[in-house]
Motif scaffolding. Sequence first.
Motif, PDB file in Angstrom:
ATOM      1  N   ARG A 188     -12.059   6.794  -0.183  1.00  0.00           N
ATOM      2  CA  ARG A 188     -12.048   7.981   0.782  1.00  0.00           C
ATOM      3  C   ARG A 188     -10.712   7.907   1.597  1.00  0.00           C
ATOM      4  NH1 ARG A 188     -17.332   7.309   2.623  1.00  0.00           N
ATOM      5  NH2 ARG A 188     -16.485   5.825   4.263  1.00  0.00           N
ATOM      6  N   ILE A 189     -10.325   6.642   2.031  1.00  0.00           N
ATOM      7  CA  ILE A 189      -9.116   6.674   2.718  1.00  0.00           C
ATOM      8  C   ILE A 189      -7.744   7.089   2.056  1.00  0.00           C
ATOM      9  CG2 ILE A 189      -7.296   4.774   3.732  1.00  0.00           C
ATOM     10  CD1 ILE A 189      -9.686   3.074   4.425  1.00  0.00           C
ATOM     11  N   GLU A 190      -7.896   6.733   0.814  1.00  0.00           N
ATOM     12  CA  GLU A 190      -6.852   7.194  -0.499  1.00  0.00           C
ATOM     13  C   GLU A 190      -6.785   8.722  -0.283  1.00  0.00           C
ATOM     14  OE1 GLU A 190      -3.544   6.405  -2.292  1.00  0.00           O
ATOM     15  OE2 GLU A 190      -4.875   4.696  -1.133  1.00  0.00           O
ATOM     16  N   ALA A 191      -8.188   9.408  -0.568  1.00  0.00           N
ATOM     17  CA  ALA A 191      -8.185  10.932  -0.442  1.00  0.00           C
ATOM     18  C   ALA A 191      -7.664  11.492   0.713  1.00  0.00           C
ATOM     19  CB  ALA A 191      -9.746  11.073  -0.904  1.00  0.00           C
ATOM     20  N   HIS A 192      -8.011  10.864   1.922  1.00  0.00           N
ATOM     21  CA  HIS A 192      -7.565  11.540   3.141  1.00  0.00           C
ATOM     22  C   HIS A 192      -6.191  11.346   3.074  1.00  0.00           C
ATOM     23  CE1 HIS A 192      -8.189  12.475   7.231  1.00  0.00           C
ATOM     24  NE2 HIS A 192      -7.322  11.680   7.499  1.00  0.00           N
ATOM     25  N   ARG A 193      -5.583  10.346   2.676  1.00  0.00           N
ATOM     26  CA  ARG A 193      -3.963  10.235   2.862  1.00  0.00           C
ATOM     27  C   ARG A 193      -3.181  11.199   1.902  1.00  0.00           C
ATOM     28  NH1 ARG A 193      -2.711   4.230   1.444  1.00  0.00           N
ATOM     29  NH2 ARG A 193      -0.963   5.401   0.593  1.00  0.00           N
ATOM     30  N   ILE A 194      -3.903  11.507   0.894  1.00  0.00           N
ATOM     31  CA  ILE A 194      -3.377  12.367  -0.077  1.00  0.00           C
ATOM     32  C   ILE A 194      -3.386  13.823   0.504  1.00  0.00           C
ATOM     33  CG2 ILE A 194      -3.725  13.595  -2.214  1.00  0.00           C
ATOM     34  CD1 ILE A 194      -4.523  10.454  -3.405  1.00  0.00           C
ATOM     35  N   LYS A 195      -4.363  14.143   1.044  1.00  0.00           N
ATOM     36  CA  LYS A 195      -4.766  15.413   1.596  1.00  0.00           C
ATOM     37  C   LYS A 195      -3.510  15.636   2.887  1.00  0.00           C
ATOM     38  CE  LYS A 195      -9.411  16.027   1.675  1.00  0.00           C
ATOM     39  NZ  LYS A 195     -10.561  15.933   2.246  1.00  0.00           N
ATOM     40  N   ILE A 196      -3.234  14.594   3.652  1.00  0.00           N
ATOM     41  CA  ILE A 196      -2.342  14.692   4.786  1.00  0.00           C
ATOM     42  C   ILE A 196      -1.237  14.936   4.010  1.00  0.00           C
ATOM     43  CG2 ILE A 196      -1.357  13.354   6.403  1.00  0.00           C
ATOM     44  CD1 ILE A 196      -3.822  12.275   7.172  1.00  0.00           C
ATOM     45  N   GLN A 197      -0.734  14.178   3.080  1.00  0.00           N
ATOM     46  CA  GLN A 197       0.673  14.413   2.444  1.00  0.00           C
ATOM     47  C   GLN A 197       0.840  15.664   1.915  1.00  0.00           C
ATOM     48  OE1 GLN A 197       0.556  11.280  -0.587  1.00  0.00           O
ATOM     49  NE2 GLN A 197       1.605   9.904   0.585  1.00  0.00           N
ATOM     50  N   GLN A 248      -0.532  18.371   2.929  1.00  0.00           N
ATOM     51  CA  GLN A 248      -0.499  19.143   4.091  1.00  0.00           C
ATOM     52  C   GLN A 248       0.906  19.043   4.670  1.00  0.00           C
ATOM     53  OE1 GLN A 248      -3.464  18.160   6.771  1.00  0.00           O
ATOM     54  NE2 GLN A 248      -4.827  19.736   6.085  1.00  0.00           N
ATOM     55  N   VAL A 249       1.571  18.109   4.656  1.00  0.00           N
ATOM     56  CA  VAL A 249       2.862  17.760   5.319  1.00  0.00           C
ATOM     57  C   VAL A 249       3.972  18.415   4.240  1.00  0.00           C
ATOM     58  CG1 VAL A 249       4.666  16.001   5.585  1.00  0.00           C
ATOM     59  CG2 VAL A 249       2.432  15.690   6.561  1.00  0.00           C
ATOM     60  N   ARG A 250       3.551  18.288   3.044  1.00  0.00           N
ATOM     61  CA  ARG A 250       4.395  18.983   2.080  1.00  0.00           C
ATOM     62  C   ARG A 250       4.665  20.418   2.199  1.00  0.00           C
ATOM     63  NH1 ARG A 250       2.971  16.517  -2.785  1.00  0.00           N
ATOM     64  NH2 ARG A 250       3.286  14.488  -1.872  1.00  0.00           N
ATOM     65  N   ARG A 251       3.572  20.965   2.438  1.00  0.00           N
ATOM     66  CA  ARG A 251       3.300  22.363   2.556  1.00  0.00           C
ATOM     67  C   ARG A 251       4.019  22.913   3.628  1.00  0.00           C
ATOM     68  NH1 ARG A 251      -2.667  23.489   1.744  1.00  0.00           N
ATOM     69  NH2 ARG A 251      -2.429  22.759  -0.145  1.00  0.00           N
ATOM     70  N   MET A 252       3.894  22.247   4.667  1.00  0.00           N
ATOM     71  CA  MET A 252       4.560  22.393   5.843  1.00  0.00           C
ATOM     72  C   MET A 252       5.991  22.517   5.878  1.00  0.00           C
ATOM     73  SD  MET A 252       2.063  20.842   8.935  1.00  0.00           S
ATOM     74  CE  MET A 252       3.516  20.257   9.696  1.00  0.00           C
ATOM     75  N   LEU A 253       6.491  21.369   5.499  1.00  0.00           N
ATOM     76  CA  LEU A 253       7.890  21.199   4.841  1.00  0.00           C
ATOM     77  C   LEU A 253       8.464  22.457   3.995  1.00  0.00           C
ATOM     78  CD1 LEU A 253       8.284  17.462   4.657  1.00  0.00           C
ATOM     79  CD2 LEU A 253       9.238  18.721   6.391  1.00  0.00           C
ATOM     80  N   GLY A 294      22.241  30.763   0.623  1.00  0.00           N
ATOM     81  CA  GLY A 294      23.117  30.090  -0.049  1.00  0.00           C
ATOM     82  C   GLY A 294      22.939  28.656  -0.142  1.00  0.00           C
ATOM     83  N   GLN A 295      21.897  28.290   0.808  1.00  0.00           N
ATOM     84  CA  GLN A 295      21.687  26.753   0.863  1.00  0.00           C
ATOM     85  C   GLN A 295      20.397  26.520  -0.028  1.00  0.00           C
ATOM     86  OE1 GLN A 295      21.318  24.917   4.457  1.00  0.00           O
ATOM     87  NE2 GLN A 295      23.312  24.318   4.480  1.00  0.00           N
ATOM     88  N   GLN A 296      20.456  25.347  -0.832  1.00  0.00           N
ATOM     89  CA  GLN A 296      19.417  25.121  -1.789  1.00  0.00           C
ATOM     90  C   GLN A 296      18.301  24.067  -0.946  1.00  0.00           C
ATOM     91  OE1 GLN A 296      18.719  25.850  -5.119  1.00  0.00           O
ATOM     92  NE2 GLN A 296      20.200  27.538  -4.779  1.00  0.00           N
ATOM     93  N   GLY A 297      16.875  24.458  -1.086  1.00  0.00           N
ATOM     94  CA  GLY A 297      15.991  23.584  -0.696  1.00  0.00           C
ATOM     95  C   GLY A 297      15.671  22.764  -1.642  1.00  0.00           C
ATOM     96  N   GLU A 298      14.842  21.769  -1.254  1.00  0.00           N
ATOM     97  CA  GLU A 298      14.335  20.897  -2.348  1.00  0.00           C
ATOM     98  C   GLU A 298      13.423  21.412  -3.164  1.00  0.00           C
ATOM     99  OE1 GLU A 298      15.142  16.457  -1.945  1.00  0.00           O
ATOM    100  OE2 GLU A 298      14.854  17.038   0.011  1.00  0.00           O
TER     101      GLU A 298
END
Length: 54
Positions: free
Chosen positions: A21-30, A32-37, A50-54
């Motif tokens: 459950r903790i692992e799943a929670h962390r993945i969910k947060i990751q 969300q963060v990635r989506r925000m970024l 002209g600037q490249q995003g990752e």
Amino acid sequence: MTKPLTPEQKEYRQKFRRRVRIEAHRIKIQVQVRRMLKERNARELHDIHGQQGE
């Protein structure tokens, strides 16, 4: 026909479930963060051409 679990098995199962459950929670947060970024990068890309995003 399942035998009742021994206390050791119960404990192991509870620990395992909690870890999953903790692992799943962390993945969910990751995710969300990635989506925000990604959204922020997309906005910045629109502002600065002209600037490249990752």
